[in-house]
Design an enzyme around this catalytic site. Structure first.
Site, PDB file in Angstrom:
ATOM      1  N   ILE A   1      13.263 -15.146 -12.665  1.00  0.00           N
ATOM      2  CA  ILE A   1      13.666 -16.473 -12.180  1.00  0.00           C
ATOM      3  C   ILE A   1      13.553 -16.574 -10.653  1.00  0.00           C
ATOM      4  O   ILE A   1      13.478 -17.663 -10.102  1.00  0.00           O
ATOM      5  CB  ILE A   1      15.114 -16.775 -12.656  1.00  0.00           C
ATOM      6  CG1 ILE A   1      15.379 -18.266 -12.729  1.00  0.00           C
ATOM      7  CG2 ILE A   1      16.154 -16.077 -11.794  1.00  0.00           C
ATOM      8  CD1 ILE A   1      16.647 -18.620 -13.477  1.00  0.00           C
TER       9      ILE A   1
ATOM     10  N   ASN B   1      15.642  -0.645 -11.793  1.00  0.00           N
ATOM     11  CA  ASN B   1      16.816  -0.350 -10.982  1.00  0.00           C
ATOM     12  C   ASN B   1      17.925   0.167 -11.894  1.00  0.00           C
ATOM     13  O   ASN B   1      18.178  -0.413 -12.955  1.00  0.00           O
ATOM     14  CB  ASN B   1      17.285  -1.618 -10.261  1.00  0.00           C
ATOM     15  CG  ASN B   1      16.285  -2.076  -9.211  1.00  0.00           C
ATOM     16  OD1 ASN B   1      15.747  -1.268  -8.473  1.00  0.00           O
ATOM     17  ND2 ASN B   1      16.028  -3.376  -9.162  1.00  0.00           N
TER      18      ASN B   1
ATOM     19  N   GLU C   1      21.501  -5.348 -11.154  1.00  0.00           N
ATOM     20  CA  GLU C   1      22.424  -6.492 -11.247  1.00  0.00           C
ATOM     21  C   GLU C   1      22.724  -6.890 -12.696  1.00  0.00           C
ATOM     22  O   GLU C   1      23.771  -7.463 -12.963  1.00  0.00           O
ATOM     23  CB  GLU C   1      21.823  -7.709 -10.525  1.00  0.00           C
ATOM     24  CG  GLU C   1      21.523  -7.487  -9.048  1.00  0.00           C
ATOM     25  CD  GLU C   1      22.725  -7.707  -8.151  1.00  0.00           C
ATOM     26  OE1 GLU C   1      23.750  -8.178  -8.655  1.00  0.00           O
ATOM     27  OE2 GLU C   1      22.619  -7.389  -6.950  1.00  0.00           O
ATOM     28  N   VAL C   2      21.780  -6.656 -13.573  1.00  0.00           N
ATOM     29  CA  VAL C   2      21.949  -7.101 -14.965  1.00  0.00           C
ATOM     30  C   VAL C   2      22.061  -5.857 -15.859  1.00  0.00           C
ATOM     31  O   VAL C   2      21.172  -4.995 -15.844  1.00  0.00           O
ATOM     32  CB  VAL C   2      20.761  -7.980 -15.418  1.00  0.00           C
ATOM     33  CG1 VAL C   2      20.941  -8.407 -16.865  1.00  0.00           C
ATOM     34  CG2 VAL C   2      20.618  -9.210 -14.520  1.00  0.00           C
TER      35      VAL C   2
ATOM     36  N   HIS D   1      15.893  -3.287 -17.863  1.00  0.00           N
ATOM     37  CA  HIS D   1      14.699  -4.113 -17.648  1.00  0.00           C
ATOM     38  C   HIS D   1      13.761  -3.388 -16.707  1.00  0.00           C
ATOM     39  O   HIS D   1      14.197  -2.738 -15.764  1.00  0.00           O
ATOM     40  CB  HIS D   1      15.052  -5.497 -17.104  1.00  0.00           C
ATOM     41  CG  HIS D   1      16.034  -5.491 -15.971  1.00  0.00           C
ATOM     42  ND1 HIS D   1      17.387  -5.270 -16.161  1.00  0.00           N
ATOM     43  CD2 HIS D   1      15.877  -5.679 -14.635  1.00  0.00           C
ATOM     44  CE1 HIS D   1      18.008  -5.324 -15.002  1.00  0.00           C
ATOM     45  NE2 HIS D   1      17.119  -5.550 -14.043  1.00  0.00           N
TER      46      HIS D   1
ATOM     47  N   HIS E   1      10.763  -4.193 -14.107  1.00  0.00           N
ATOM     48  CA  HIS E   1      10.081  -5.235 -13.350  1.00  0.00           C
ATOM     49  C   HIS E   1       8.602  -4.874 -13.286  1.00  0.00           C
ATOM     50  O   HIS E   1       8.251  -3.726 -12.981  1.00  0.00           O
ATOM     51  CB  HIS E   1      10.593  -5.286 -11.905  1.00  0.00           C
ATOM     52  CG  HIS E   1      12.052  -5.596 -11.747  1.00  0.00           C
ATOM     53  ND1 HIS E   1      12.500  -6.826 -11.320  1.00  0.00           N
ATOM     54  CD2 HIS E   1      13.156  -4.838 -11.929  1.00  0.00           C
ATOM     55  CE1 HIS E   1      13.835  -6.805 -11.241  1.00  0.00           C
ATOM     56  NE2 HIS E   1      14.245  -5.610 -11.597  1.00  0.00           N
TER      57      HIS E   1
HETATM   58  P1  AMP Z   1      17.974  -5.999 -11.134  1.00  0.00           P
HETATM   59  O1  AMP Z   1      18.460  -6.096  -9.725  1.00  0.00           O
HETATM   60  O2  AMP Z   1      16.960  -4.907 -11.321  1.00  0.00           O
HETATM   61  O3  AMP Z   1      19.124  -5.907 -12.121  1.00  0.00           O
HETATM   62  O4  AMP Z   1      17.162  -7.314 -11.403  1.00  0.00           O
HETATM   63  C1  AMP Z   1      17.669  -8.422 -12.094  1.00  0.00           C
HETATM   64  C2  AMP Z   1      16.575  -9.468 -12.060  1.00  0.00           C
HETATM   65  O5  AMP Z   1      16.862 -10.438 -13.027  1.00  0.00           O
HETATM   66  C3  AMP Z   1      16.430 -10.187 -10.720  1.00  0.00           C
HETATM   67  O6  AMP Z   1      15.101 -10.012 -10.242  1.00  0.00           O
HETATM   68  C4  AMP Z   1      16.747 -11.642 -11.076  1.00  0.00           C
HETATM   69  O7  AMP Z   1      15.965 -12.571 -10.339  1.00  0.00           O
HETATM   70  C5  AMP Z   1      16.438 -11.680 -12.556  1.00  0.00           C
HETATM   71  N1  AMP Z   1      17.139 -12.694 -13.322  1.00  0.00           N
HETATM   72  C6  AMP Z   1      18.467 -12.952 -13.332  1.00  0.00           C
HETATM   73  N2  AMP Z   1      18.743 -13.938 -14.177  1.00  0.00           N
HETATM   74  C7  AMP Z   1      17.570 -14.314 -14.738  1.00  0.00           C
HETATM   75  C8  AMP Z   1      17.201 -15.296 -15.690  1.00  0.00           C
HETATM   76  N3  AMP Z   1      18.099 -16.104 -16.282  1.00  0.00           N
HETATM   77  N4  AMP Z   1      15.901 -15.411 -16.030  1.00  0.00           N
HETATM   78  C9  AMP Z   1      14.975 -14.615 -15.450  1.00  0.00           C
HETATM   79  N5  AMP Z   1      15.257 -13.669 -14.545  1.00  0.00           N
HETATM   80  C10 AMP Z   1      16.544 -13.518 -14.184  1.00  0.00           C
END
Ligand code: AMP
Length: 126
Positions: A40, A97, A105-106, A110, A112
């Site tokens: 996003i 990450n 963050e999530v 995932h 990238h």
């Molecule tokens: P990380 O810091 O590796 O956990 O990356 C989390 C990634 O998720 C970031 O690059 C955000 O921009 C992305 N992200 C968060 N929410 C969404 C969403 N709803 N749709 C797509 N990407 C997202």
């Protein structure tokens, strides 16, 4: 805020909701093992996320608990998405990450996929 990758999986996390279709995403690929969608907040011309369908917090969780089939399926899906994006010949970067120092963050694993231009140094140097 970075997440603690040792905590149990949180079914309320945003990528869990994307997998369930409860939150919209710009889907680019899906198979039995993985789902891919556009980030996003893209950090490069191409910035796509690939997530396993299983409930795994991080690479640590996935690499210790996932079955060989899940791991193979996920790794192949990452390659499939990169090929579909035309990234093999120009090259690309994968990043996962993990936890605080990784800046995760999530709390759903995932990877990238970055590409579309030369990506510069591997990490920020201080
Ligand atoms: P990380 O810091 O590796 O956990 O990356 C989390 C990634 O998720 C970031 O690059 C955000 O921009 C992305 N992200 C968060 N929410 C969404 C969403 N709803 N749709 C797509 N990407 C997202």
């Amino acid at each position: 805020m970075p997440i603690d990758p040792t905590l149990p999986y949180d079914d309320e996390n945003i990528f869990a909701k994307i997998l369930l279709g409860e939150i919209p995403s710009n889907k680019v690929y899906e198979d039995e093992w993985a789902f891919a969608f556009e980030d996003i907040n893209p950090q490069a011309e191409i910035h796509t996320l690939v997530i396993p369908k299983g409930r795994y917090v991080s690479w640590d969780d996935f690499s210790t608990k996932a079955s060989a089939e899940e791991i193979a399926g996920f790794v192949r899906a990452v390659g499939e998405v990169a090929r579909a994006k035309g990234l093999v010949e120009p090259g690309y970067r994968l990043l996962a990450n993990i936890g605080a120092h990784g800046g995760q963050e999530v709390p759903h694993l995932h990877v990238h996929i970055f590409g579309g231009r030369p990506l510069g140094p591997m990490i920020l140097r201080r």
